[in-house]
Design a protein around this motif. Structure first.
Motif, PDB file in Angstrom:
ATOM      1  N   ILE A 131      85.917  -7.659  14.442  1.00  0.00           N
ATOM      2  CA  ILE A 131      86.518  -8.976  14.202  1.00  0.00           C
ATOM      3  C   ILE A 131      86.009  -9.517  12.864  1.00  0.00           C
ATOM      4  O   ILE A 131      84.794  -9.673  12.662  1.00  0.00           O
ATOM      5  N   TYR A 132      86.954  -9.800  11.989  1.00  0.00           N
ATOM      6  CA  TYR A 132      86.591 -10.379  10.690  1.00  0.00           C
ATOM      7  C   TYR A 132      86.168 -11.849  10.872  1.00  0.00           C
ATOM      8  O   TYR A 132      86.760 -12.583  11.668  1.00  0.00           O
ATOM      9  N   ASN A 133      85.170 -12.257  10.067  1.00  0.00           N
ATOM     10  CA  ASN A 133      84.742 -13.670   9.998  1.00  0.00           C
ATOM     11  C   ASN A 133      84.429 -14.259  11.384  1.00  0.00           C
ATOM     12  O   ASN A 133      84.730 -15.422  11.662  1.00  0.00           O
ATOM     13  N   TYR A 134      83.871 -13.460  12.249  1.00  0.00           N
ATOM     14  CA  TYR A 134      83.622 -13.946  13.598  1.00  0.00           C
ATOM     15  C   TYR A 134      82.559 -15.044  13.624  1.00  0.00           C
ATOM     16  O   TYR A 134      82.504 -15.828  14.589  1.00  0.00           O
ATOM     17  N   ASP A 135      81.724 -15.112  12.562  1.00  0.00           N
ATOM     18  CA  ASP A 135      80.676 -16.144  12.514  1.00  0.00           C
ATOM     19  C   ASP A 135      81.044 -17.302  11.590  1.00  0.00           C
ATOM     20  O   ASP A 135      80.220 -18.166  11.305  1.00  0.00           O
ATOM     21  N   LYS A 136      82.299 -17.354  11.107  1.00  0.00           N
ATOM     22  CA  LYS A 136      82.760 -18.441  10.248  1.00  0.00           C
ATOM     23  C   LYS A 136      83.454 -19.519  11.105  1.00  0.00           C
ATOM     24  O   LYS A 136      84.101 -19.192  12.098  1.00  0.00           O
ATOM     25  N   PRO A 137      83.324 -20.781  10.712  1.00  0.00           N
ATOM     26  CA  PRO A 137      83.978 -21.862  11.496  1.00  0.00           C
ATOM     27  C   PRO A 137      85.486 -21.883  11.268  1.00  0.00           C
ATOM     28  O   PRO A 137      86.022 -22.692  10.499  1.00  0.00           O
ATOM     29  N   THR A 138      86.176 -21.002  11.917  1.00  0.00           N
ATOM     30  CA  THR A 138      87.624 -20.883  11.734  1.00  0.00           C
ATOM     31  C   THR A 138      88.409 -21.499  12.888  1.00  0.00           C
ATOM     32  O   THR A 138      89.648 -21.521  12.844  1.00  0.00           O
TER      33      THR A 138
END
Length: 227
Positions: free
Chosen positions: A94-101
């Motif tokens: 999963i891309y950017n799983y730790d970004k506030p998306t």
């Protein structure tokens, strides 16, 4: 006088008889052997008359409505169909799983309590192959997977794709992917892979990509067996 006349007639008769008989021919033995008798000719049997020729039976015309191997438009064989299925296991990222998306300002990591963007996949897949009897077949694929078991998570997903198979080995397809995510329940999925054959079992190796508008794209790979 009568006696003399009778004697004269008797003498004349004897003389005429002697002159009338042929002289005896002496027998002479010949050295030439007698010719053998001619062989008796054997009659030649008359030839047996040939049986009368029988005319070949005419080939029956095909019944109306029966499919022919090849018609005037060039079609050869009917389309074949076959349903195959088997298990799958693999990996997803999963891309950017730790970004506030997320809409709530959180990341996938915080919202679903994930520990890593890499997750194990387990699933089952079935596909319906429409055989074209040439280098191109049509595929309709459906599968269900579960991700995150190694993190004590149960994240199900289901996909349905339609695609093509080239030379019964390379597959390419697109479709829809659904997850129980209230914010983004459905996504597009694209997949490609190769399916080598081992005896009567096929061993597909596939790669997939699921784009996401919030930059939480997913990608991964699966392997398995199909029969």
């Amino acid at each position: 006088m009568k006696t003399v006349l009778a004697a004269f007639l008797f003498t004349l008769t004897v003389t005429a008889t002697a002159h009338a008989q042929p002289a005896d021919v002496p027998f002479v033995e010949s050295s030439t052997p007698a010719a053998a008798p001619a062989p008796t000719a054997v009659p030649t049997p008359a030839p047996t008359p040939a049986p009368p020729a029988v005319a070949a039976a005419p080939t029956p015309a095909p019944a109306p409505g029966v499919a022919q191997d090849e018609d005037e438009e060039g079609w050869r064989r009917p389309v074949g169909r076959r349903f195959l299925h088997g298990f799958r296991f693999g990996w997803t990222y999963i891309y950017n799983y730790d970004k506030p998306t997320r809409d709530n300002g959180m990341s996938l990591k915080d919202e679903f309590k994930l520990r890593t963007p890499n997750m194990l996949l387990l699933g089952y897949e079935g596909f319906y192959r429409i055989v074209g009897h040439s280098w191109l077949n049509v595929l309709m694929v459906g599968n269900v997977t579960v991700a995150g078991l190694e993190q004590s998570k149960f994240i199900p997903a289901a996909s349905g794709l339609i695609g093509f198979e080239f030379d019964r080995s390379f597959q390419l397809g697109v479709g829809v992917n659904a997850t129980p995510d209230p914010e983004s329940p459905t996504h597009m999925i694209a997949a490609a892979g190769w399916t080598p054959k081992v005896g009567s079992i096929q061993t597909p190796v596939h790669f997939f990509f699921v784009p996401d508008t919030e930059r939480n794209h997913r990608m991964g790979a699966t392997v398995g067996m199909t029969w």
